[in-house]
Design a protein around this motif. Structure first.
Motif, PDB file in Angstrom:
ATOM      1  N   UNK A 164       0.838  -1.196   0.000  1.00 33.45           N
ATOM      2  CA  UNK A 164       0.000   0.000   0.000  1.00 33.45           C
ATOM      3  C   UNK A 164       0.877   1.253   0.000  1.00 33.45           C
ATOM      4  N   UNK A 165       1.985   1.200   0.735  1.00 28.00           N
ATOM      5  CA  UNK A 165       2.901   2.346   0.786  1.00 28.00           C
ATOM      6  C   UNK A 165       3.441   2.661  -0.611  1.00 28.00           C
ATOM      7  N   UNK A 166       3.867   1.630  -1.309  1.00 26.36           N
ATOM      8  CA  UNK A 166       4.381   1.832  -2.661  1.00 26.36           C
ATOM      9  C   UNK A 166       3.276   2.339  -3.584  1.00 26.36           C
ATOM     10  N   UNK A 167       2.075   1.795  -3.456  1.00 27.77           N
ATOM     11  CA  UNK A 167       0.948   2.256  -4.271  1.00 27.77           C
ATOM     12  C   UNK A 167       0.683   3.739  -4.071  1.00 27.77           C
ATOM     13  N   UNK A 168       0.695   4.184  -2.824  1.00 28.32           N
ATOM     14  CA  UNK A 168       0.417   5.600  -2.536  1.00 28.32           C
ATOM     15  C   UNK A 168       1.497   6.500  -3.127  1.00 28.32           C
ATOM     16  N   UNK A 169       2.734   6.051  -3.089  1.00 29.09           N
ATOM     17  CA  UNK A 169       3.790   6.869  -3.681  1.00 29.09           C
ATOM     18  C   UNK A 169       3.647   6.939  -5.200  1.00 29.09           C
ATOM     19  N   UNK A 170       3.291   5.815  -5.801  1.00 33.10           N
ATOM     20  CA  UNK A 170       3.111   5.801  -7.255  1.00 33.10           C
ATOM     21  C   UNK A 170       1.951   6.705  -7.651  1.00 33.10           C
ATOM     22  N   UNK A 171       0.851   6.674  -6.898  1.00 35.29           N
ATOM     23  CA  UNK A 171      -0.283   7.555  -7.189  1.00 35.29           C
ATOM     24  C   UNK A 171       0.130   9.018  -7.073  1.00 35.29           C
ATOM     25  N   UNK A 172       0.903   9.347  -6.045  1.00 36.37           N
ATOM     26  CA  UNK A 172       1.361  10.723  -5.859  1.00 36.37           C
ATOM     27  C   UNK A 172       2.260  11.153  -7.022  1.00 36.37           C
ATOM     28  N   UNK A 173       3.154  10.299  -7.404  1.00 32.46           N
ATOM     29  CA  UNK A 173       4.066  10.650  -8.491  1.00 32.46           C
ATOM     30  C   UNK A 173       3.353  10.658  -9.843  1.00 32.46           C
ATOM     31  N   UNK A 174       2.306   9.866  -9.971  1.00 29.73           N
ATOM     32  CA  UNK A 174       1.490   9.920 -11.193  1.00 29.73           C
ATOM     33  C   UNK A 174       0.856  11.295 -11.346  1.00 29.73           C
ATOM     34  N   UNK A 175       0.329  11.827 -10.248  1.00 32.91           N
ATOM     35  CA  UNK A 175      -0.278  13.161 -10.274  1.00 32.91           C
ATOM     36  C   UNK A 175       0.758  14.214 -10.651  1.00 32.91           C
ATOM     37  N   UNK A 176       1.975  14.078 -10.144  1.00 34.26           N
ATOM     38  CA  UNK A 176       3.042  15.032 -10.458  1.00 34.26           C
ATOM     39  C   UNK A 176       3.372  15.012 -11.949  1.00 34.26           C
ATOM     40  N   UNK A 177       3.483  13.812 -12.501  1.00 28.95           N
ATOM     41  CA  UNK A 177       3.823  13.684 -13.924  1.00 28.95           C
ATOM     42  C   UNK A 177       2.680  14.189 -14.805  1.00 28.95           C
ATOM     43  N   UNK A 178       1.437  13.830 -14.463  1.00 31.43           N
ATOM     44  CA  UNK A 178       0.283  14.205 -15.284  1.00 31.43           C
ATOM     45  C   UNK A 178       0.043  15.709 -15.288  1.00 31.43           C
ATOM     46  N   UNK A 179       0.342  16.368 -14.189  1.00 31.47           N
ATOM     47  CA  UNK A 179       0.136  17.815 -14.118  1.00 31.47           C
ATOM     48  C   UNK A 179       1.324  18.602 -14.655  1.00 31.47           C
ATOM     49  N   UNK A 180       2.352  17.900 -15.100  1.00 29.07           N
ATOM     50  CA  UNK A 180       3.513  18.574 -15.660  1.00 29.07           C
ATOM     51  C   UNK A 180       4.431  19.190 -14.631  1.00 29.07           C
ATOM     52  N   UNK A 181       4.268  18.834 -13.356  1.00 27.90           N
ATOM     53  CA  UNK A 181       5.096  19.399 -12.290  1.00 27.90           C
ATOM     54  C   UNK A 181       6.378  18.606 -12.065  1.00 27.90           C
ATOM     55  N   UNK A 182       6.526  17.517 -12.791  1.00 29.24           N
ATOM     56  CA  UNK A 182       7.723  16.702 -12.659  1.00 29.24           C
ATOM     57  C   UNK A 182       7.902  15.806 -13.861  1.00 29.24           C
ATOM     58  N   UNK A 183       9.082  15.279 -14.005  1.00 27.52           N
ATOM     59  CA  UNK A 183       9.415  14.399 -15.109  1.00 27.52           C
ATOM     60  C   UNK A 183       9.230  12.944 -14.689  1.00 27.52           C
ATOM     61  N   UNK A 184       9.165  12.020 -15.658  1.00 26.50           N
ATOM     62  CA  UNK A 184       9.117  10.597 -15.313  1.00 26.50           C
ATOM     63  C   UNK A 184      10.293  10.204 -14.421  1.00 26.50           C
ATOM     64  N   UNK A 185      10.070   9.193 -13.596  1.00 22.25           N
ATOM     65  CA  UNK A 185      11.031   8.823 -12.583  1.00 22.25           C
ATOM     66  C   UNK A 185      11.840   7.589 -12.975  1.00 22.25           C
TER      67      UNK A 185
END
Length: 205
Positions: A164-185
């Protein structure tokens, strides 16, 4: 069970929140491509069973239906739908499939049967041990410009360290990538997020 509970709760909430955006984008797609804005494909799900995948149409009707990314390089895609593809907004309707149990919020990308059949058998069987996801390690990684089979380490890592911890981090980073606030990891930047063994979600959940 914790993973499925999160899918049911958070998936239902996100589906409701995304519905207005899906409808607005569908109107834009219909006006741009002059066709039905939605399409359904059969892809390989958990246990190798075929499941329906709902997406917003982004390609003109002249494009091959089951083409890979490389085969689409010469296809002329309208600017509006190309932007949807780049931001992965064409995949928003997949959220509706999470409460139904076809998809998880996070997991390996559901692959086309033809591509699944061409993959290394060991890797193909390993990645279908759990439900495919709307997003996942490979989807938000630097490797997503290529094909899943070219970078198997992402799905292997997720299946073996699912939590679940890994899932939550992936969801958070997905939002960052989709909104253009960060690059793929890179995979290395995500390794510290793996929870201790006692917190890992059982593959059967």
């Amino acid at each position: 069970m914790a993973k499925r509970s999160m899918d049911l709760t958070l998936g239902a909430i996100l589906s409701v929140l995304a519905l207005p955006a899906i409808l607005v984008l569908a109107i834009g797609v219909a006006l741009t491509l002059r066709t039905n804005p939605f399409f359904v494909q059969r892809r390989v799900g958990r246990g190798g069973r075929l499941i329906p995948i709902l997406k917003l149409r982004t390609l003109p009707r002249s494009a091959p239906r089951f083409a890979t990314k490389y085969e689409l390089e010469d296809v002329r895609i309208p600017a509006f739908t190309l932007r949807l593809r780049q931001m992965h907004l064409d995949e928003l309707p997949q959220l509706l499939l999470v409460p139904l149990g076809y998809l998880s919020l996070v997991g390996p990308r559901p692959e086309m049967p033809t591509m699944h059949a061409q993959a290394d058998p060991g890797f193909a069987s390993e990645r279908v041990q759990i439900r495919p996801g709307c997003t996942g390690l490979w989807q938000i990684s630097e490797a997503n410009s290529g094909l899943i089979w070219e970078s198997p380490e992402y799905d292997r890592y997720y299946v073996r360290n699912c939590s679940v911890v890994l899932d939550l981090q992936i969801l958070w980073r997905t939002a960052i990538v989709m909104t253009g606030l960060g690059e793929p990891f890179s995979l290395e930047s995500l390794r510290p997020a793996v929870a201790p063994a006692r917190a890992r979600v059982e593959l059967a959940a």
